[in-house]
Design a protein around this motif. Structure first.
Motif, PDB file in Angstrom:
ATOM      1  N   GLY A  25       0.819  -1.200   0.000  1.00  0.00           N
ATOM      2  CA  GLY A  25       0.000   0.000   0.000  1.00  0.00           C
ATOM      3  C   GLY A  25       0.852   1.248   0.000  1.00  0.00           C
ATOM      4  N   ILE A  26       0.225   2.316  -0.396  1.00  0.00           N
ATOM      5  CA  ILE A  26       0.899   3.606  -0.412  1.00  0.00           C
ATOM      6  C   ILE A  26      -0.121   4.653   0.003  1.00  0.00           C
ATOM      7  N   SER A  27       0.310   5.619   0.772  1.00  0.00           N
ATOM      8  CA  SER A  27      -0.585   6.716   1.146  1.00  0.00           C
ATOM      9  C   SER A  27      -0.046   7.998   0.536  1.00  0.00           C
ATOM     10  N   VAL A  28      -0.978   8.781  -0.031  1.00  0.00           N
ATOM     11  CA  VAL A  28      -0.627  10.027  -0.710  1.00  0.00           C
ATOM     12  C   VAL A  28      -1.595  11.091  -0.190  1.00  0.00           C
ATOM     13  N   PRO A  29      -1.118  12.299   0.031  1.00  0.00           N
ATOM     14  CA  PRO A  29      -2.027  13.352   0.488  1.00  0.00           C
ATOM     15  C   PRO A  29      -3.211  13.536  -0.484  1.00  0.00           C
ATOM     16  N   SER A  30      -4.384  13.732   0.055  1.00  0.00           N
ATOM     17  CA  SER A  30      -5.606  13.883  -0.762  1.00  0.00           C
ATOM     18  C   SER A  30      -5.500  15.073  -1.695  1.00  0.00           C
ATOM     19  N   ASP A  31      -4.865  16.157  -1.231  1.00  0.00           N
ATOM     20  CA  ASP A  31      -4.724  17.335  -2.082  1.00  0.00           C
ATOM     21  C   ASP A  31      -3.979  16.998  -3.362  1.00  0.00           C
ATOM     22  N   PHE A  32      -2.961  16.179  -3.254  1.00  0.00           N
ATOM     23  CA  PHE A  32      -2.156  15.805  -4.413  1.00  0.00           C
ATOM     24  C   PHE A  32      -2.958  14.922  -5.363  1.00  0.00           C
TER      25      PHE A  32
END
Length: 191
Positions: A40-47
């Motif tokens: 898994g990977i988490s990325v900021p929602s804004d991005f």
């Protein structure tokens, strides 16, 4: 993340939104086929949603432009229909008032409105012809009436002349009767 672990095992791949350290993030995951591990990977929602926000703006602008274009096309189409009809209505009003000197309407299309305009022009032309024929006929009737009046006056004058002649003949007949009576008296006396 623990609350989504069962969902991750069951779906094998997907994404969900989560708040990590007070920041909204999108967590995407998939199963690695060789090992069966979940990665898994988490990325900021804004991005992640930055492009989507841009697409929403583009979609809104395109929708507004499409609506304006559709409105312009509808108004243009409506104007193409209503303008000839308004001209027909004005022409009909003038004809109803008795104005037959109006020029024929121009026909700008070959659709139903153009056919209606042609029919209306034909009708107004026929009305003009009918009125002019009626005027010519009334002039002929007036001329004939004048002739009949003149003939009647001549007949009346002839009747008066005949009556005068009959009166004169009647008076001459009385004179002749008196002369015949006198001649008869003279013959009786001589006899």
């Amino acid at each position: 993340m623990g609350t989504h672990f069962d969902e991750m095992l069951k779906n094998k791949e997907g994404y969900f939104e989560v708040t990590i350290d007070g920041q909204d993030k999108v967590f995407a995951y998939t199963t690695v086929p060789e090992t069966g591990w979940l990665m898994g990977i988490s990325v900021p929602s804004d991005f992640v949603f930055a492009a989507l926000s841009h697409l929403q703006i583009v979609f809104a602008v395109l929708t507004l432009a499409g609506l304006l274009l559709a409105m312009f096309i509808c108004l243009t189409f409506a104007n193409r229909i209503t303008t000839p009809i308004v001209g027909l209505e004005e022409h009909a009003s003038e004809l109803a008032k008795g104005n037959l000197t109006m020029q024929d309407l121009t026909v700008n299309s070959s659709d139903e409105i153009g056919s209606l305009t042609n029919a209306f022009n034909t009708m107004s032309g026929n009305l003009r012809n009918l009125i002019s024929k009626m005027a010519a006929t009334s002039e002929q009737v007036a001329a004939s009436s004048e002739e009949l009046t003149a003939n009647a006056q001549q007949s009346a004058e002839a009747s008066v002349h005949v009556a005068e002649t009959v009166g004169e003949v009647s008076m001459n007949m009385e004179d002749q009767l008196r002369n015949i009576d006198q001649a008869k008296s003279n013959v009786d006396r001589v006899y």
